[in-house]
Motif scaffolding. Structure first.
Motif, PDB file in Angstrom:
ATOM      1  N   GLY A  40     -28.081   1.421  -2.188  1.00 35.80           N
ATOM      2  CA  GLY A  40     -26.619   1.673  -2.113  1.00 35.80           C
ATOM      3  C   GLY A  40     -26.897   3.417  -2.183  1.00 35.80           C
ATOM      4  O   GLY A  40     -26.586   4.540  -1.718  1.00 35.80           O
ATOM      5  N   MET A  41     -27.947   3.451  -2.965  1.00 36.89           N
ATOM      6  CA  MET A  41     -28.510   5.316  -3.572  1.00 36.89           C
ATOM      7  C   MET A  41     -28.697   5.752  -2.130  1.00 36.89           C
ATOM      8  O   MET A  41     -29.377   6.516  -2.369  1.00 36.89           O
ATOM      9  CB  MET A  41     -29.412   5.217  -4.714  1.00 36.89           C
ATOM     10  N   ASP A  42     -30.037   4.475  -1.393  1.00 34.77           N
ATOM     11  CA  ASP A  42     -30.307   5.440   0.017  1.00 34.77           C
ATOM     12  C   ASP A  42     -29.739   5.725   0.677  1.00 34.77           C
ATOM     13  O   ASP A  42     -29.210   6.923   1.757  1.00 34.77           O
ATOM     14  CB  ASP A  42     -31.226   4.905   0.096  1.00 34.77           C
ATOM     15  N   VAL A  43     -28.594   4.988   1.042  1.00 37.09           N
ATOM     16  CA  VAL A  43     -26.876   5.258   1.355  1.00 37.09           C
ATOM     17  C   VAL A  43     -26.723   6.746   1.244  1.00 37.09           C
ATOM     18  O   VAL A  43     -26.218   7.352   2.142  1.00 37.09           O
ATOM     19  CB  VAL A  43     -26.218   4.503   1.794  1.00 37.09           C
ATOM     20  N   VAL A  44     -26.501   6.824  -0.183  1.00 38.52           N
ATOM     21  CA  VAL A  44     -25.495   8.219  -0.746  1.00 38.52           C
ATOM     22  C   VAL A  44     -26.195   9.106  -0.203  1.00 38.52           C
ATOM     23  O   VAL A  44     -26.070  10.406   0.195  1.00 38.52           O
ATOM     24  CB  VAL A  44     -25.145   7.615  -2.350  1.00 38.52           C
ATOM     25  N   LYS A  45     -27.872   9.394  -0.389  1.00 36.18           N
ATOM     26  CA  LYS A  45     -28.590  10.242   0.166  1.00 36.18           C
ATOM     27  C   LYS A  45     -27.763  11.265   1.653  1.00 36.18           C
ATOM     28  O   LYS A  45     -27.894  11.589   2.078  1.00 36.18           O
ATOM     29  CB  LYS A  45     -29.977   9.897  -0.081  1.00 36.18           C
ATOM     30  N   ARG A  46     -28.466  10.155   1.941  1.00 39.62           N
ATOM     31  CA  ARG A  46     -28.565  10.006   3.693  1.00 39.62           C
ATOM     32  C   ARG A  46     -26.896  10.518   4.318  1.00 39.62           C
ATOM     33  O   ARG A  46     -26.620  11.834   4.943  1.00 39.62           O
ATOM     34  CB  ARG A  46     -28.367   8.643   4.349  1.00 39.62           C
ATOM     35  N   ASN A  47     -25.687   9.966   3.482  1.00 43.50           N
ATOM     36  CA  ASN A  47     -24.641  10.657   3.580  1.00 43.50           C
ATOM     37  C   ASN A  47     -24.578  12.110   3.308  1.00 43.50           C
ATOM     38  O   ASN A  47     -23.859  12.611   4.137  1.00 43.50           O
ATOM     39  CB  ASN A  47     -23.503   9.870   3.165  1.00 43.50           C
ATOM     40  N   ILE A  48     -24.963  12.066   2.023  1.00 42.02           N
ATOM     41  CA  ILE A  48     -24.894  14.206   2.400  1.00 42.02           C
ATOM     42  C   ILE A  48     -25.788  14.174   3.030  1.00 42.02           C
ATOM     43  O   ILE A  48     -25.302  15.444   3.400  1.00 42.02           O
ATOM     44  CB  ILE A  48     -25.151  14.218   0.209  1.00 42.02           C
ATOM     45  N   GLN A  49     -26.857  14.006   2.797  1.00 41.09           N
ATOM     46  CA  GLN A  49     -28.073  14.956   3.989  1.00 41.09           C
ATOM     47  C   GLN A  49     -26.971  15.040   5.446  1.00 41.09           C
ATOM     48  O   GLN A  49     -26.766  15.862   6.131  1.00 41.09           O
ATOM     49  CB  GLN A  49     -29.400  14.088   4.149  1.00 41.09           C
ATOM     50  N   SER A  50     -25.801  13.791   5.490  1.00 38.34           N
ATOM     51  CA  SER A  50     -25.525  14.491   6.869  1.00 38.34           C
ATOM     52  C   SER A  50     -24.424  15.113   6.839  1.00 38.34           C
ATOM     53  O   SER A  50     -24.437  15.940   8.199  1.00 38.34           O
ATOM     54  CB  SER A  50     -24.874  12.896   7.344  1.00 38.34           C
ATOM     55  N   MET A  51     -24.027  15.670   6.263  1.00 37.69           N
ATOM     56  CA  MET A  51     -23.272  16.828   5.664  1.00 37.69           C
ATOM     57  C   MET A  51     -23.908  17.450   5.504  1.00 37.69           C
ATOM     58  O   MET A  51     -23.734  19.102   5.014  1.00 37.69           O
ATOM     59  CB  MET A  51     -22.410  16.772   4.448  1.00 37.69           C
ATOM     60  N   GLY A  52     -25.300  18.224   5.231  1.00 40.06           N
ATOM     61  CA  GLY A  52     -26.227  19.094   5.044  1.00 40.06           C
ATOM     62  C   GLY A  52     -26.205  19.261   4.046  1.00 40.06           C
ATOM     63  O   GLY A  52     -27.003  20.323   3.637  1.00 40.06           O
ATOM     64  N   GLY A  53     -26.046  18.578   2.790  1.00 44.27           N
ATOM     65  CA  GLY A  53     -26.572  18.672   1.897  1.00 44.27           C
ATOM     66  C   GLY A  53     -27.513  18.045   1.333  1.00 44.27           C
ATOM     67  O   GLY A  53     -28.342  17.659   2.048  1.00 44.27           O
TER      68      GLY A  53
END
Length: 697
Positions: free
Chosen positions: A502-515
């Protein structure tokens, strides 16, 4: 016209009603319930039931009908509320939402879930009030009858239906035809007459006036409907049963062509009729908004972006004319007016897609309630910055990562009530959700007053997982370990967390938004998880700079000031780092020509211009050759059109048709550090090959 044309409207409005129902249930004080809240919850269920019946969504209609009847007992004080009953109501709402999604997907709802919730609600009615929810409709669900006609209406209902006059106000022929067809599905149409301004339909129906109005409001506005109960009428159109003197008042009020002006009801007019005349004032505000497809809004935004580019090109042309001493005051005035109008248009259009964070935060009282219940913890949820606006696309994508962070804080962060009490903390833990704009970024925080993160425990767990860590790592780097795939410090697996996903997915999703995600934590005091998202809107204010022969754009929101560096203010540090002293503050220096391998640039820092910028909460001094000026630029996604380039966030088209890259401040700093640590260039001139190709094409 097919009734299916209105499915989308029903789905959207039903979603809003379910959201309102959930929020009201969560706010309900079971020890002292507010009657207005209970009435609002009942009305939400009532409206959904009416719409579901119209569109033939029978499972949703039956579920809502049973819940509505139980809510009716609650609002009349016959059912004493408890926390477990509210939980059941929330469960029913969830199942109704699943049924709605099934119908939206043109699938049949889950029959097992439907039967289970219906049985549960029925059992509550039997246990608590000794009644069956299959009983006839409660008085609250009866039609809006005038006092004089109420007895006749009750007789009519017992004989198989209510007699109503449904007036359609200012409805065009096409919609009126559809509405009459729907009324025929709700009962027997006995008579109809009138014109587009006012068209009256006499209807015999077993449905209440409230149900009929709820159905009609999915097609037309509330101020276009008037429904009045009358005495029973004959089967032949226009024939009305004889009425006693005391019944003449309501009949006169419902007549197709009343003698008195509509704005001045006669003395014979019923209270219901008089109330109906006040209705349009309230409904006018409700009908002041329209539903527009997001695709249409995106298309308008793209067109406005192209308009801004065209306006920039015209500005460039006018500037060239001025350089050639060909003055034209009317042309210059026209261009100034175009620039102002284009900017106002851009701001107005961009605001259409903006949604307040309240839309996101409103989901979390339920998440916190359910999660805290599973964990046997007591949590107070605080929200800040609910009026902060986000682009709709960001709102849709940030909800899931934010939900995981909230659940993680509740599980791993906030201690059990007894533990908190033993160490001198309040039994009730605090979880704060906040949002605000910070420079050119949107900052969302999830803060708790829990145990905080144990640095030594994180390092030990990382070593167990085979991660390359050291005791000299900074706290920021240690806290980032929780985003490693499979990393978890939970002692046991629960329904909430503990599986290391979950937490790794959280980071990937936010990075995919440029964040990016940042973590600040103090042992024993709590943790603050920050989500920093860039403004990804289509247009931004930028500062054009020149480095060598290349033009770049700095987001204006990141620019603080510019200055001419002097040799005395420059200091060399270990590892080839250079800092500049600006008012007793030492700032890292980033030479853009070195980081991005730009040729023919000024290499002497004292002959360059230092632009002081801010990114990720830090300040940097970026060395550039020249400041060109401020301008609005249309953001073009670089990754979609080419590939991801380190240190570059996106691209734009300038007024002369050339392509300029928009710089990522924090990315440039990280890239600069990487190049120095590696001792070699990790970016080569191939990054700009597409740039030249784009210009020539």
């Amino acid at each position: 016209m097919d009734i299916a044309d209105f499915y989308d409207t029903f789905f959207e409005e039903a979603e809003e009603l379910l959201a309102d129902m959930e929020q009201l249930l969560l706010e309900l004080d079971v020890d002292d319930p507010d009657s207005e809240q209970l009435n609002a919850i009942f009305r939400a269920a009532h409206s959904i039931k009416g719409g579901a019946g119209t569109f033939g969504f029978s499972v949703l209609q039956k579920t809502t009908h049973i819940l509505e009847n139980l809510l009716d007992y609650a609002r009349k004080g016959e059912l004493t509320l408890r926390a477990d009953l509210v939980d059941t109501f929330l469960e029913a709402k969830d199942i109704m939402h699943e049924q709605l999604d099934a119908y939206r997907s043109e699938e049949e709802p889950d029959q097992e879930a439907f039967e289970r919730i219906c049985q549960t609600l029925q059992q509550i009615a039997l246990d608590e009030i000794g009644a069956s929810l299959d009983a006839p409709a409660t008085p609250a669900a009866q039609p809006k009858a005038t006092p004089a006609a109420s007895s006749d209406t009750e007789d009519a209902a017992q004989s198989g239906g209510n007699h109503l006059v449904v007036a359609l106000l200012n409805v065009n022929d096409k919609d009126r035809t559809l509405l009459v067809e729907e009324l025929e599905q709700l009962g027997d149409v006995l008579a109809q007459s009138g014109d587009e301004k006012r068209y009256e339909v006499t209807l015999k129906s077993s449905d209440s006036a409230d149900d009929i109005e709820a159905v009609m409001c999915f097609i037309i506005e509330p101020d276009q409907i008037e429904i009045n109960a009358i005495a029973s009428v004959a089967a032949e159109p226009g024939a009305v049963d004889a009425a006693s003197p005391e019944q003449e008042a309501p009949e006169a009020a419902a007549a197709p062509a009343p003698k008195a002006p509509a704005s001045q009801p006669t003395a014979e007019a019923s209270p219901a009729k008089a109330a109906a005349k006040e209705k349009p004032k309230k409904a006018a505000a409700e009908s002041s908004s329209i539903r527009v497809s997001v695709d249409k809004v995106d298309q308008i935004i793209n067109l406005v972006g192209e308009l801004i580019i065209t306006q920039s090109m015209l500005d460039q042309t006018v500037s060239d004319l001025e350089d050639q001493s060909v003055g034209n005051s009317s042309l210059q005035n026209g261009m100034s007016l175009l620039q102002r109008n284009a900017r106002d248009l851009q701001e107005s259009v961009m605001s259409i897609r903006m949604i307040p964070m309240e839309f996101v935060f409103s989901r979390f009282p339920r998440v916190v309630r359910d999660t805290a219940g599973k964990l046997n913890k007591e949590i107070e949820l605080i929200t800040e910055g609910k009026s902060t606006e986000l682009d709709k696309s960001l709102v849709e994508r940030i909800t899931d990562p934010l939900t995981h962070l909230v659940r993680n804080s509740l599980d791993h962060g906030v201690e059990m009530p007894d533990v908190r009490e033993a160490i001198g903390k309040p039994r009730v833990g605090k979880l704060t959700l906040s949002a605000r704009h910070q420079g050119g970024n949107i900052l969302i925080e999830v803060r708790d007053d829990g145990a905080g993160m144990d640095r030594d425990r994180l390092l030990a767990k990382a070593r167990e997982n085979g991660l390359n860590v050291s005791d000299t790592m900074s706290d920021d780097d240690v806290f980032q370990l929780i985003f490693a795939p499979g990393f978890s410090t939970a002692n046991e697996v629960t329904d909430v967390s503990g599986r290391g996903v979950g937490m790794d997915v959280v980071k990937r999703n936010i990075q995919s938004m440029g964040g990016r995600v940042e973590i600040q934590s103090k042992l024993g005091e709590g943790t603050n998880t920050r989500i920093v998202l860039p403004l990804t809107l289509a247009i931004l204010d930028g500062m054009s700079i020149k480095v060598g022969g290349e033009t770049f754009i700095l987001p204006l929101s990141t620019v603080l000031e510019s200055l001419q560096p002097s040799k005395d203010d420059m200091y060399a540090m270990a590892g080839d780092d250079v800092v500049i002293k600006v008012r007793d503050e030492y700032l890292p220096v980033i030479a853009i020509h070195e980081v991005l391998d730009v040729e023919n640039a000024i290499t002497d820092p004292t002959k360059s211009i230092a632009v002081i910028v801010q990114g990720e909460g830090r300040r940097y001094a970026m060395l550039v050759d020249e400041l060109i000026g401020q301008q609005q630029v249309v953001v073009k996604n670089l990754e979609d059109n080419y590939r991801k380039v380190p240190g570059i966030s996106s691209a734009t088209i300038l007024g002369d048709g050339s392509v300029a890259l928009i710089l990522d401040i924090s990315g440039l700093h990280r890239l600069s550090r990487l190049k120095k640590e590696a001792g070699k260039k990790v970016v080569n001139n191939q990054n700009f090959s597409f740039y030249k190709e784009a210009e020539t094409s």
